[in-house]
Scaffold this active site. Structure first.
Site, mmCIF file in Angstrom:
data_model
loop_
_atom_site.group_PDB
_atom_site.id
_atom_site.type_symbol
_atom_site.label_atom_id
_atom_site.label_comp_id
_atom_site.label_asym_id
_atom_site.label_seq_id
_atom_site.Cartn_x
_atom_site.Cartn_y
_atom_site.Cartn_z
ATOM 1 N N LYS A 100 29.434 63.665 19.587
ATOM 2 C CA LYS A 100 30.536 62.359 20.301
ATOM 3 C C LYS A 100 31.035 63.192 21.861
ATOM 4 O O LYS A 100 30.370 62.575 22.848
ATOM 5 C CB LYS A 100 31.311 61.373 19.755
ATOM 6 C CG LYS A 100 31.305 60.847 18.765
ATOM 7 C CD LYS A 100 30.715 61.727 17.186
ATOM 8 C CE LYS A 100 30.149 60.743 16.292
ATOM 9 N NZ LYS A 100 30.668 60.820 15.198
ATOM 10 N N TRP A 134 34.463 56.851 7.423
ATOM 11 C CA TRP A 134 34.709 58.616 7.711
ATOM 12 C C TRP A 134 35.483 58.781 6.675
ATOM 13 O O TRP A 134 35.772 60.104 6.192
ATOM 14 C CB TRP A 134 34.782 58.789 8.673
ATOM 15 C CG TRP A 134 33.311 57.959 10.172
ATOM 16 C CD1 TRP A 134 33.627 57.203 11.018
ATOM 17 C CD2 TRP A 134 32.080 58.552 10.044
ATOM 18 N NE1 TRP A 134 32.336 57.345 11.483
ATOM 19 C CE2 TRP A 134 31.730 57.992 10.789
ATOM 20 C CE3 TRP A 134 31.567 59.946 8.589
ATOM 21 C CZ2 TRP A 134 29.757 57.586 10.500
ATOM 22 C CZ3 TRP A 134 29.591 59.433 8.528
ATOM 23 C CH2 TRP A 134 29.978 58.659 10.099
ATOM 24 N N ASP A 158 39.812 64.965 10.822
ATOM 25 C CA ASP A 158 38.659 64.811 11.651
ATOM 26 C C ASP A 158 38.760 63.916 13.506
ATOM 27 O O ASP A 158 38.996 63.175 13.206
ATOM 28 C CB ASP A 158 38.012 63.876 10.900
ATOM 29 C CG ASP A 158 36.491 63.308 11.049
ATOM 30 O OD1 ASP A 158 35.890 63.680 12.529
ATOM 31 O OD2 ASP A 158 35.537 62.829 10.815
#
Ligand SMILES: *Cc1c(COP(=O)(O)O)cnc(C)c1O
Length: 359
Positions: free
Chosen positions: A195, A100, A171
């Site tokens: 999530k 990511w 993030d």
């Protein structure tokens, strides 16, 4: 059979939240319609988005300096929105700790220079590079980190700070609201909801309002943070149902004793599962002990064949979605806030049986 879903995202939601959403699904309050059938400008939705924002502010302890925004396009959209708004030809320092953060760096290159301040790519992202080894750029436009690496299974145990004057951006898609931290040390935090916060479709963005003033005039309206700040995330039709679910999930976090309450359970779940992995001579954790994620527990059996057998038999026993990410293979148990201790205990019980039968 009771199912425990260990998916990495979209992930399981608290049972109480699913129940409440079900009760209100077809007829929200006295409206006679489902909330997803009602106008975002009508009287029913406004209190929902206001509550979602208030919950986020309360749980993260945000000051008035911060805006709480709800944006579409996932965390992946933030990979480009951040540099598009904030880079302006400058240099972004990115700490590359997984797939990511690599993607965040790739998009930033479109808008300026990227300095990979540190990377654990050489060792397949099995650890977080020590802060003392980071090569930071003086006067960088921002420093970007990924607080929890969903695929690699690593997590910053201590969150870093940025040099004075450099905005710190994180993030936090896969560990937001899973542990107590000082949000005011960050200039921006973002997280795809699917999530730890709700279903997919909405991304929570928390940012200092002043940061949004940097955006150049040629950035399109829908991609400017200032648009979301000025219009309360309602310049266009927001993802109303996802925001409603985020309000319910954050209500739930508050009812657990806030982030401190869920953190206590998260620590106990992770300690139990890693404790079992460390004692086992069959299953193995593959990441640096000091950097182990409390959200995504990555592990392996002695072979790829046994990994596949384990994943299939676990599924037949009600323990679903234990396959590792397609890029890394192996097994992964995602144990976000909504996973109860009973789920982790059921997993360990099955792992013990599997070990005995396949050793
Ligand atoms: C899942 C995830 C993403 C991608 O989220 P999308 O909402 O699918 O774009 C980005 N970063 C991290 C850390 C993630 O876990």
């Amino acid at each position: 059979m009771k199912i425990y879903n260990f998916a990495a995202g979209p992930a399981m939601l608290p049972a109480e939240v699913m129940k409440k959403a079900q009760e209100e699904f077809c007829a929200y309050q006295d409206s006679g319609s489902g909330l997803m059938e009602l106008s975002h400008r009508g009287k029913y939705f406004k209190p929902v988005i206001d509550r979602a924002e208030a919950n986020v502010r309360e749980l993260l302890g945000l000051t008035d300096e911060y805006s709480v925004l709800f944006i579409q396009g996932g965390a992946s959209m933030q990979f480009c929105m951040i540099p598009m708004n904030l880079l302006n030809g400058g240099t972004a320092d990115v700490v590359e700790t997984g797939v990511w953060s690599k993607k965040a760096a790739k998009e930033a290159k479109l808008f300026g220079t990227v300095n990979i301040a540190a990377s654990s790519a050489d060792t397949k992202y099995d650890h977080i590079p020590a802060v003392s080894d980071w090569k930071l750029t003086p006067g960088a436009a921002y420093l970007h980190i990924t607080s929890n690496n969903t695929i690699a299974g690593t997590q910053y145990q201590t969150l870093p700070t940025a040099p004075a004057g450099v905005p710190l951006i994180a993030d936090m898609s896969s560990d937001i609201m899973s542990r107590v931290f000082d949000a005011t040390k960050f200039d921006m935090i973002y997280a795809g909801a699917q999530k730890n916060l709700g279903p997919s479709g909405v991304t929570l963005v928390v940012m200092k309002k002043a940061l949004a003033e940097r955006t150049a005039a040629n950035v399109p309206t829908m991609l400017r943070y200032s648009t979301y700040i000025e219009d309360g995330s309602m310049f266009n039709t927001p993802p109303t149902y996802s925001i409603y679910m985020l309000a319910l999930v954050t209500d739930w976090v508050k009812a657990q004793g806030g982030i401190a309450g869920v953190e206590e359970v998260n620590n106990a779940k992770a300690a139990k599962l890693y404790g079992f992995l460390d004692d086992s001579s069959f299953f193995k954790s593959t990441v640096a002990v000091a950097d182990r994620s409390r959200m995504n527990v990555v592990f392996r059996t002695p072979s790829e064949e046994l990994d596949a057998k384990f994943i299939a038999e676990a599924k037949a026993n009600g323990l679903t979605e234990l396959k590792g990410h397609r890029l890394v293979g192996g097994c992964r148990a995602s144990i976000y806030n909504a996973m109860p201790m009973e789920g982790v205990e059921a997993l360990i019980k099955f792992m013990k049986e599997f070990e005995v039968a396949n050793r």
